[in-house]
Design a protein around this motif. Structure first.
Motif, mmCIF file in Angstrom:
data_model
loop_
_atom_site.group_PDB
_atom_site.id
_atom_site.type_symbol
_atom_site.label_atom_id
_atom_site.label_comp_id
_atom_site.label_asym_id
_atom_site.label_seq_id
_atom_site.Cartn_x
_atom_site.Cartn_y
_atom_site.Cartn_z
ATOM 1 N N LEU A 109 0.755 -1.203 -0.136
ATOM 2 C CA LEU A 109 -0.175 -0.011 0.049
ATOM 3 C C LEU A 109 0.915 1.213 -0.089
ATOM 4 N N ILE A 110 1.984 1.223 0.630
ATOM 5 C CA ILE A 110 2.755 2.266 0.646
ATOM 6 C C ILE A 110 3.369 2.834 -0.676
ATOM 7 N N ASN A 111 3.444 1.627 -1.553
ATOM 8 C CA ASN A 111 3.912 2.137 -2.963
ATOM 9 C C ASN A 111 3.001 2.435 -4.063
ATOM 10 N N ARG A 112 2.214 3.538 -3.719
ATOM 11 C CA ARG A 112 1.265 3.932 -4.784
ATOM 12 C C ARG A 112 1.164 5.238 -4.904
ATOM 13 N N ASP A 113 0.373 5.813 -5.792
ATOM 14 C CA ASP A 113 0.325 7.235 -6.136
ATOM 15 C C ASP A 113 -1.148 7.272 -7.061
ATOM 16 N N ASP A 114 -1.238 8.261 -7.699
ATOM 17 C CA ASP A 114 -2.492 8.444 -8.434
ATOM 18 C C ASP A 114 -2.394 8.206 -9.833
ATOM 19 N N VAL A 115 -3.601 7.816 -10.563
ATOM 20 C CA VAL A 115 -3.394 7.450 -11.964
ATOM 21 C C VAL A 115 -4.784 7.890 -12.366
ATOM 22 N N GLU A 116 -4.941 8.331 -13.747
ATOM 23 C CA GLU A 116 -6.087 8.852 -14.427
ATOM 24 C C GLU A 116 -6.178 8.273 -15.897
ATOM 25 N N LEU A 117 -7.230 7.720 -16.297
ATOM 26 C CA LEU A 117 -7.195 7.558 -17.626
ATOM 27 C C LEU A 117 -8.139 8.471 -18.536
ATOM 28 N N SER A 118 -7.088 9.136 -19.223
ATOM 29 C CA SER A 118 -7.601 10.034 -20.125
ATOM 30 C C SER A 118 -8.245 9.612 -21.317
ATOM 31 N N GLN A 119 -9.302 10.225 -21.920
ATOM 32 C CA GLN A 119 -9.890 9.944 -22.965
ATOM 33 C C GLN A 119 -8.879 10.422 -24.313
ATOM 34 N N LYS A 120 -7.905 11.372 -24.118
ATOM 35 C CA LYS A 120 -7.194 11.972 -25.295
ATOM 36 C C LYS A 120 -5.813 11.448 -25.159
ATOM 37 N N GLU A 121 -5.205 10.978 -23.936
ATOM 38 C CA GLU A 121 -3.907 10.604 -23.666
ATOM 39 C C GLU A 121 -3.630 9.386 -23.092
ATOM 40 N N GLY A 122 -4.589 8.621 -22.560
ATOM 41 C CA GLY A 122 -4.342 7.274 -22.046
ATOM 42 C C GLY A 122 -4.068 7.601 -20.487
ATOM 43 N N LEU A 123 -3.179 6.647 -19.938
ATOM 44 C CA LEU A 123 -2.881 6.400 -18.558
ATOM 45 C C LEU A 123 -1.869 7.876 -18.228
ATOM 46 N N ILE A 124 -2.364 8.578 -17.299
ATOM 47 C CA ILE A 124 -1.611 9.784 -16.926
ATOM 48 C C ILE A 124 -1.158 9.194 -15.265
#
Length: 403
Positions: A166-181
């Motif tokens: 759990l300590i090794n995590r951060d944020d990600v989002e899936l952009s329709q235009k760019e993919g994984l950010i």
């Protein structure tokens, strides 16, 4: 009195935290984890998937969509709406959109239908001999873990694999235009970067983020883990890009639904996950309604590729139930079919075909209206009953088979 209240509150808070920690540990331990092999062709990851009822090889793309080539769409009977649009990655041309009926990756990822781009084939797709591309939108309901050392992709639900900390995590989002950010830390500053698994350059800084580096070798962290030996390039892009070389430094998990990703060094427990087994042989149980696929059908029921006229393979007539999980009458008939299979155990062989998963069988036998039951005799070809939703209908046809 006040001190006593504070002490009670602290004790309650500690208990709540302990309960939460215990619940979280139990939840993580209940995670199901399926490990699938992938093919590495010149650094590209190719996985097996069933799109539109037909299985094939697909290119995993962190910046792409779910897409099939025009040829693959034709094989699956998918019709394009003719509306081309932009694709997140250069070199891919969309000629239309369609709906694929049935979508499976392993046994974990499943959808009754999925929106699909139809794209022109290009040099890369032809070189890799794939039917199309799988973007990460396809895995919104599962956690995808990539291990380049073992050449595996893990699909887990509802949580990440237990070995990912759990300590090794951060944020990600899936952009329709760019993919994984993904969120990265460069020289101590949080930066949003595109994760591009086709990009050979380890780190390409946008013009804005390049100012953080000022010509020096940057310190880079992914989910709190330092990543070393990243050569830096610069480009006039809106986002910094992290290339596929990060996959050679550790295991990475994407929990798209929760907006989190995990990254950690190899050999932190992932080696305990057994590699995926080879395709299992279907075991037929007498007196049961056995689930079969296209391959089994051709070898053991009727080879429709060799003969236009039905010829039942074997020494017993067959009953084949075409069904789907979303079909209410089909589901209500399941126990009835099992009852009849047991009753006629030594006289008739009972099968069932999932029309979402077996697109070729659905097309060959025109199983678009279900429930559909096909009755294959040993001498007189086959007959079909659309709307076979009562025991009486099915058993009357079975009696004709046995005459």
């Amino acid at each position: 009195m006040m001190m006593r209240r504070m002490k009670i509150i602290q004790q309650l808070s500690f208990c709540m935290l302990a309960v939460f920690a215990c619940f979280n540990a139990v939840a993580q331990n209940n995670t199901t984890n399926e490990v699938l092999p992938y093919k590495d062709v010149d650094g590209y990851m190719i996985i097996r998937a069933n799109v539109g009822g037909t299985e094939g090889d697909f290119l995993l793309d962190s910046r792409g969509k779910v897409a099939v080539t025009e040829q693959a769409a034709a094989v699956r009977g998918m019709k394009s709406d003719g509306k081309g649009n932009n694709y997140p990655r250069k070199g891919f041309e969309v000629v239309g959109n369609a709906t694929a009926i049935g979508f499976f990756v392993g046994k974990t990822v499943y959808a009754k239908e999925i929106s699909t781009r139809i794209i022109k084939s290009n040099a890369l797709l032809e070189k890799l001999k794939v039917d199309g591309v799988l973007g990460f939108a396809a895995f919104a309901n599962a956690v995808v873990t990539i291990n380049t050392k073992a050449k595996t992709i893990s699909l887990s639900t509802p949580y990440k694999p237990a070995y990912m900390k759990l300590i090794n995590r951060d944020d990600v989002e899936l952009s329709q235009k760019e993919g994984l950010i993904i969120q990265t830390i460069i020289n101590g500053q949080p930066i949003k970067a595109i994760a591009d698994f086709y990009e050979d350059q380890p780190l390409i800084l946008s013009s804005t983020d390049a100012k953080l580096v000022n010509g020096t070798t940057p310190t880079v962290k992914l989910a709190g883990i330092s990543v070393s030996n990243l050569k830096v390039a610069k480009d006039n892009t809106a986002y910094t890009v992290v290339g596929k070389s990060i996959l050679n430094q550790g295991v990475i998990s994407f929990d798209i639904g929760r907006g989190k990703y995990y990254f950690q060094a190899f050999n932190q427990g992932e080696e305990s996950s057994a590699p995926a087994a080879t395709k299992e042989t279907l075991a037929m149980v007498p007196g049961k309604v056995n689930s079969i696929d296209r391959e089994y059908f051709l070898k053991n029921v009727y080879d429709y590729k060799s003969s236009k006229e039905w010829k039942t393979i074997g020494d017993k007539p067959v009953v084949i139930d075409f069904w789907a999980t979303w079909c209410g009458p089909c589901m209500r008939m399941m126990p009835v079919m099992e009852e009849l299979a047991a009753k006629y155990k030594d006289q008739v062989i009972f099968y069932k075909v999932n029309v979402d998963k077996e697109g070729e069988l659905r097309q060959v036998f025109e199983a678009n209206a279900i429930p559909l039951v096909i009755f294959g005799s040993l001498k007189d070809g086959a007959s079909r009953e659309i709307g076979a939703d009562t025991k009486e209908k099915v058993e009357a046809r079975i009696q004709l088979l046995l005459k």
